[in-house]
Design an enzyme around this catalytic site. Structure first.
Site, mmCIF file in Angstrom:
data_model
loop_
_atom_site.group_PDB
_atom_site.id
_atom_site.type_symbol
_atom_site.label_atom_id
_atom_site.label_comp_id
_atom_site.label_asym_id
_atom_site.label_seq_id
_atom_site.Cartn_x
_atom_site.Cartn_y
_atom_site.Cartn_z
ATOM 1 N N TYR A 43 83.066 22.939 0.641
ATOM 2 C CA TYR A 43 84.229 22.076 0.849
ATOM 3 C C TYR A 43 84.321 21.028 -0.257
ATOM 4 O O TYR A 43 85.390 20.829 -0.862
ATOM 5 C CB TYR A 43 84.140 21.401 2.212
ATOM 6 C CG TYR A 43 85.293 20.474 2.517
ATOM 7 C CD1 TYR A 43 86.572 20.967 2.704
ATOM 8 C CD2 TYR A 43 85.098 19.099 2.619
ATOM 9 C CE1 TYR A 43 87.640 20.119 2.983
ATOM 10 C CE2 TYR A 43 86.144 18.243 2.902
ATOM 11 C CZ TYR A 43 87.420 18.759 3.088
ATOM 12 O OH TYR A 43 88.466 17.912 3.352
ATOM 13 N N GLY B 131 101.022 21.593 4.809
ATOM 14 C CA GLY B 131 100.181 21.198 5.935
ATOM 15 C C GLY B 131 100.832 20.181 6.834
ATOM 16 O O GLY B 131 100.142 19.325 7.402
ATOM 17 N N ALA B 132 102.153 20.266 7.005
ATOM 18 C CA ALA B 132 102.876 19.242 7.759
ATOM 19 C C ALA B 132 103.122 19.619 9.212
ATOM 20 O O ALA B 132 103.846 18.911 9.908
ATOM 21 C CB ALA B 132 104.211 18.932 7.081
ATOM 22 N N SER C 116 89.631 14.128 -0.705
ATOM 23 C CA SER C 116 88.806 13.751 0.439
ATOM 24 C C SER C 116 87.648 12.922 -0.080
ATOM 25 O O SER C 116 87.268 13.034 -1.253
ATOM 26 C CB SER C 116 88.281 15.023 1.129
ATOM 27 O OG SER C 116 87.197 14.739 1.977
#
Length: 312
Positions: A175, A21-22, A150
């Site tokens: 999520y 995810g960069a 998260s």
């Protein structure tokens, strides 16, 4: 304007860091900070053009930075296997793996080619399959594995009887469930490393709250406009109020992956108000991530769902 934050990072010259995810957001800032400390970056991305653009920006910040862009779709087990095979064939030990990529709250339930709910597949199962398949190189490198969870992992619960949310799909609950599963996996990886003598340090980080594409307009995800939440977060971030910026939010994962004081099985996140922004610090592991039996169950269920098992 918010104050620019940073932390000391050890010299990482010659170290290989794989960051998922960069291509944008927090993941981009993680990769950029590691590159500035001398690490070579392996950047697997779903969109190669976007990844090459991100790599060029990092090289502008840090001339001479070593960055390899590869193709990887974490929502596809075939893509994960192909990428893992490519990396394994190079036989280079991995020093750091930062499992950062994710998707958040598509309004309607979406299913991957493998038949999994998209958030579960991307946030957890894809990273599980990637990490387990790369274990030989992680062990060879005595790797630091940091899994980005998260604050949503501190609410809700795993939907054990319907992990794919085939009934009563709720975007936020799904999520949270995916992030709790992912966090439990990270703690179980540390337990298994300790038991098997792998010398892998597995810990967790979270970025707090920051304006990224997770909540931005994504027509391909069924979100034609920015959410109200991301509009508010952007305004607060610009003014330096409570929440962070992508660069400050990246520091928790950077600290967890690089600091000699960061330990396995621990959680690191912003130390500011309600842990929404600020410099990184160790935090109490979320209550939903403390059960060793739940962590073992997540690992075993993930093996069955992905067909990926430890082969070392």
């Amino acid at each position: 304007m918010p104050k620019t934050l940073d932390i000391p990072v050890p010299d990482l010259t010659g170290r290989l860091a794989l960051v998922t995810g960069a291509s944008d957001g927090v993941g981009f800032e993680i990769a950029a900070r590691l590159a500035r400390a001398g690490a070579e970056i392996l950047m697997p991305v779903r969109n190669a053009q976007k990844g090459e653009g991100a790599a060029a920006k990092i090289r502008e910040r840090t001339p001479g930075a070593g960055i390899q862009v590869r193709t990887l779709d974490l929502a596809s087990l075939a893509s994960v296997a192909a990428f893992a095979d490519e990396v394994l064939s190079a036989r280079r030990p991995i020093d750091m793996l930062i499992n950062n990529a994710g998707v958040m709250t598509p309004p309607e339930r979406r299913v991957t080619a493998d038949g999994f709910e998209l958030q579960l597949a991307t946030n957890h199962l894809g990273h599980f399959a990637l990490t387990v398949q790369l274990l030989p190189l992680l062990i060879a490198g005595g790797a630091h594995v940091t899994s980005q969870v998260s604050i949503a992992a501190d609410q809700g619960a795993i939907s054990w009887d319907d992990l794919d949310w085939t009934r009563n799909y709720d975007p936020m609950k799904a999520y949270s469930s995916s992030k709790i599963a992912f966090g439990l996996f990270a703690t179980e990886l540390q337990r298994r490393s300790d038991a098997a003598g792998w010398d892998i340090r597995s810990n967790l980080s979270h970025p707090g709250i920051t304006p990224t594409n997770l909540l931005a307009a994504q027509p391909g995800m069924g979100r034609p406009d920015d959410t109200t939440a991301v509009k508010v977060i952007r305004a607060m971030s610009r003014r330096g109020i409570i929440v962070g910026t992508p660069s400050s939010a990246a520091l928790s994962a950077v600290y967890a992956a690089t600091s000699p004081d960061a330990a396995g099985g621990k959680l690191y996140g912003p130390r500011g108000f309600r842990h929404l922004g600020g410099l990184p610090a160790e935090q109490a592991l979320y209550s939903r991530l403390r059960s060793a039996s739940d962590a073992r169950r997540v690992w075993e269920v993930s093996e069955r769902m992905t067909g990926v098992t430890v082969g070392v």
